[in-house]
Design an enzyme around this catalytic site. Sequence first.
Site: not given
Length: 328
Positions: A213, A230, A256, A226
């Site tokens: 994570d 990405d 993630d 965002h």
Amino acid sequence: MRQSVSCPVPANEPQRVASLYAYDILDSLPEMDFDTLASVAANALKMPAAVIGLMDSERLWFKSQIGLGVTHLDRSIAFCAHAIMRPDEVLVSEDLTKDARFVHNPLVTNAPNLRFYAGAPLINQQGYALGTIAVADTKPRTLSDAEKQLLKDFAKLVILAIESRKTATQLQKLAMTDQLTGLPNRVHFERVLNAEISHAKRSKIAFKLYLMDLDNFKWINDTFGHPAGDEVLQEVSQRMLNEIRAEDLLARLGGDEFGLIVRGDCSQFKDTITSRMAYAVSAPLTLSNGNEVNIGMSIGSVAFSESVDSIGELLGVADELLYQQKRK
């Protein structure tokens, strides 16, 4: 002395072979659609042998065959090598022992001692001859114009089956792939994990499961948007891929979160793979907008054992270890 056998090659051979490879069909398992077409062609033309052959650069590989008992032939002796030279025609040799091109061919002089051959090229949408659907016999035969047309029609059906197979394969791949990173997705990952558990139970060969994570990812999304997130996911995915072996499986499980299956004996590097991956991920990353960001990674791992031997248990243990590390 063995006579040499000539093998013609189309002028567009590199493009033809590339077009064939794009179907990802060579060396695939038998499939009912193709076996049915070969069988129907043999019965319709009353022939003891029929093949659906795809012409690779050095061999003729049979997607389906009836009556020959082999999976492939060297291209130099394949009658189909001659058939693909004239894509618009059915190649017919009524008596192979009287055909100068084939009289010394080992398929004629030795078992199975073929005497008759007829092959219709398989022409795809780009106009390339991928191979043939062909029939053969151990005695001389003739083929009427109607039968030649029937063989051409079978060739069209084979091409439809090949194109349909390609579309189905692409759709299946899309369903198993994370579109942002190109990594396998959770569905793919869990299928492979189930298969690894079954294999480990049979073979007693362990594997290790990692759940990962990203740390600080939410801050990047909130601060830069965002699209920046990405970019980070794409770059991090590539960095992790660079640290694992070809036989291991890395997947994006969502958001993630990533999963990794390390196959086989991982004792030599089980203590270093986490540090290698964490180090690679934590290196500064420059976004397309010029901003430099840093990101970390928390990792939880569990090895397969008889006491933890189901997908739910493995994921549960790895997930708990992951969040223990994250809380620290």
